[in-house]
Design a protein around this motif. Structure first.
Motif, PDB file in Angstrom:
ATOM      1  N   GLY A  33       3.814  -2.721   8.727  1.00 33.77           N
ATOM      2  CA  GLY A  33       3.185  -3.043   7.452  1.00 33.77           C
ATOM      3  C   GLY A  33       1.728  -2.642   7.444  1.00 33.77           C
ATOM      4  N   TYR A  34       1.059  -2.924   6.349  1.00 36.00           N
ATOM      5  CA  TYR A  34      -0.341  -2.544   6.145  1.00 36.00           C
ATOM      6  C   TYR A  34      -1.148  -3.793   5.797  1.00 36.00           C
ATOM      7  CZ  TYR A  34       1.620   2.091   6.176  1.00 36.00           C
ATOM      8  OH  TYR A  34       2.278   3.230   6.556  1.00 36.00           O
ATOM      9  N   PRO A  35      -1.619  -4.518   6.829  1.00 31.37           N
ATOM     10  CA  PRO A  35      -2.360  -5.758   6.559  1.00 31.37           C
ATOM     11  C   PRO A  35      -3.627  -5.510   5.742  1.00 31.37           C
ATOM     12  CG  PRO A  35      -1.926  -5.489   8.912  1.00 31.37           C
ATOM     13  CD  PRO A  35      -1.526  -4.219   8.243  1.00 31.37           C
ATOM     14  N   THR A  36      -3.921  -6.462   4.893  1.00 34.60           N
ATOM     15  CA  THR A  36      -5.101  -6.379   4.038  1.00 34.60           C
ATOM     16  C   THR A  36      -6.378  -6.244   4.862  1.00 34.60           C
ATOM     17  OG1 THR A  36      -3.967  -7.711   2.397  1.00 34.60           O
ATOM     18  CG2 THR A  36      -6.354  -7.536   2.171  1.00 34.60           C
ATOM     19  N   VAL A  37      -6.455  -6.951   5.990  1.00 33.87           N
ATOM     20  CA  VAL A  37      -7.683  -6.920   6.790  1.00 33.87           C
ATOM     21  C   VAL A  37      -7.927  -5.558   7.431  1.00 33.87           C
ATOM     22  CG1 VAL A  37      -7.682  -9.400   7.243  1.00 33.87           C
ATOM     23  CG2 VAL A  37      -6.554  -7.863   8.862  1.00 33.87           C
ATOM     24  N   LEU A  38      -6.908  -4.711   7.508  1.00 34.07           N
ATOM     25  CA  LEU A  38      -7.076  -3.370   8.075  1.00 34.07           C
ATOM     26  C   LEU A  38      -7.169  -2.294   6.997  1.00 34.07           C
ATOM     27  CD1 LEU A  38      -4.499  -3.407  11.034  1.00 34.07           C
ATOM     28  CD2 LEU A  38      -6.952  -3.905  11.106  1.00 34.07           C
ATOM     29  N   SER A  39      -6.862  -2.639   5.770  1.00 35.07           N
ATOM     30  CA  SER A  39      -6.811  -1.656   4.688  1.00 35.07           C
ATOM     31  C   SER A  39      -7.676  -2.130   3.526  1.00 35.07           C
ATOM     32  CB  SER A  39      -5.369  -1.482   4.205  1.00 35.07           C
ATOM     33  OG  SER A  39      -4.522  -1.138   5.272  1.00 35.07           O
ATOM     34  N   GLY A  40      -7.997  -1.210   2.667  1.00 32.94           N
ATOM     35  CA  GLY A  40      -8.737  -1.612   1.471  1.00 32.94           C
ATOM     36  C   GLY A  40      -9.613  -0.511   0.930  1.00 32.94           C
ATOM     37  N   PRO A  41     -10.356  -0.835  -0.135  1.00 35.57           N
ATOM     38  CA  PRO A  41     -11.205   0.179  -0.756  1.00 35.57           C
ATOM     39  C   PRO A  41     -12.438   0.468   0.091  1.00 35.57           C
ATOM     40  CG  PRO A  41     -11.452  -1.938  -1.857  1.00 35.57           C
ATOM     41  CD  PRO A  41     -10.381  -2.105  -0.830  1.00 35.57           C
ATOM     42  N   GLY A  42     -12.768   1.733   0.195  1.00 38.78           N
ATOM     43  CA  GLY A  42     -13.992   2.165   0.863  1.00 38.78           C
ATOM     44  C   GLY A  42     -14.946   2.716  -0.176  1.00 38.78           C
ATOM     45  N   PRO A  43     -16.046   3.304   0.259  1.00 34.12           N
ATOM     46  CA  PRO A  43     -17.015   3.845  -0.706  1.00 34.12           C
ATOM     47  C   PRO A  43     -16.424   4.921  -1.609  1.00 34.12           C
ATOM     48  CG  PRO A  43     -17.843   4.010   1.561  1.00 34.12           C
ATOM     49  CD  PRO A  43     -16.455   3.469   1.624  1.00 34.12           C
ATOM     50  N   THR A  44     -15.514   5.717  -1.075  1.00 32.47           N
ATOM     51  CA  THR A  44     -14.969   6.811  -1.884  1.00 32.47           C
ATOM     52  C   THR A  44     -13.449   6.861  -1.909  1.00 32.47           C
ATOM     53  OG1 THR A  44     -15.079   8.310   0.015  1.00 32.47           O
ATOM     54  CG2 THR A  44     -16.976   8.286  -1.480  1.00 32.47           C
TER      55      THR A  44
END
Length: 160
Positions: A33-44
């Motif tokens: 899976g793709y945990p929220t704490v490892l994934s998310g929006p970056g600057p671009t």
């Protein structure tokens, strides 16, 4: 299509186990899976960082898990006790929040000594007490496909 086949492998019906039929045998399960704490929006760009976790099927009292039905769900114990990386250094798992929709695979050792993973469920949620990953058995996802695309039922029944 050629580009996609180079980068990915298609999941075929022979790689599914809709009823988790070998569950009576002790098997290892792998959750992706793709945990929220490892994934998310970056600057671009939005980043997705996957996590692979191995565990055993929950062997405790099913009534301790809210909204859990053993005939519909699969529960994998979630623990990082004694977990070390390839260098033997103690590691902790990130919280698995956000991995819903990920895959639950059961590893099956075939007669030739090879491991043949079978998709048995899709992650639904994470419970802290007891600490388990809950998934819906893949047969229910197949049921949705059958109802949405009635012409697929005969092919799936023939294969499975």
């Amino acid at each position: 299509m050629a580009e996609l086949e180079v980068r990915h492998e298609f999941l075929t019906l022979d790689r599914l186990d809709p009823t988790d039929q070998f569950a009576a045998k002790q098997s290892a399960y792998v959750v992706l899976g793709y945990p929220t704490v490892l994934s998310g929006p970056g600057p671009t760009v939005f980043s997705t960082n996957g996590m692979l976790f191995g565990g055993l099927k929950y062997s405790g009292d099913p009534s301790l898990i809210r909204d859990f039905t053993p005939d519909v769900h699969v529960a994998i114990e979630w623990s990082d006790v004694g977990m070390v990386d390839l260098d033997g250094i103690r590691q902790s798992l990130p919280e698995p929040g956000g991995i819903s929709g990920g895959a639950i695979w059961r590893t099956i050792e075939s007669g030739d000594g090879l491991i043949r993973p079978r998709l048995v469920g899709l992650v639904q949620r994470w419970e802290k007490k007891p600490s388990v990953i809950i998934g819906t058995q893949i047969e229910y996802a197949l049921g949705l496909i059958w109802r949405s695309l009635p012409g697929t039922a005969a092919v799936m029944n023939l294969q499975l």
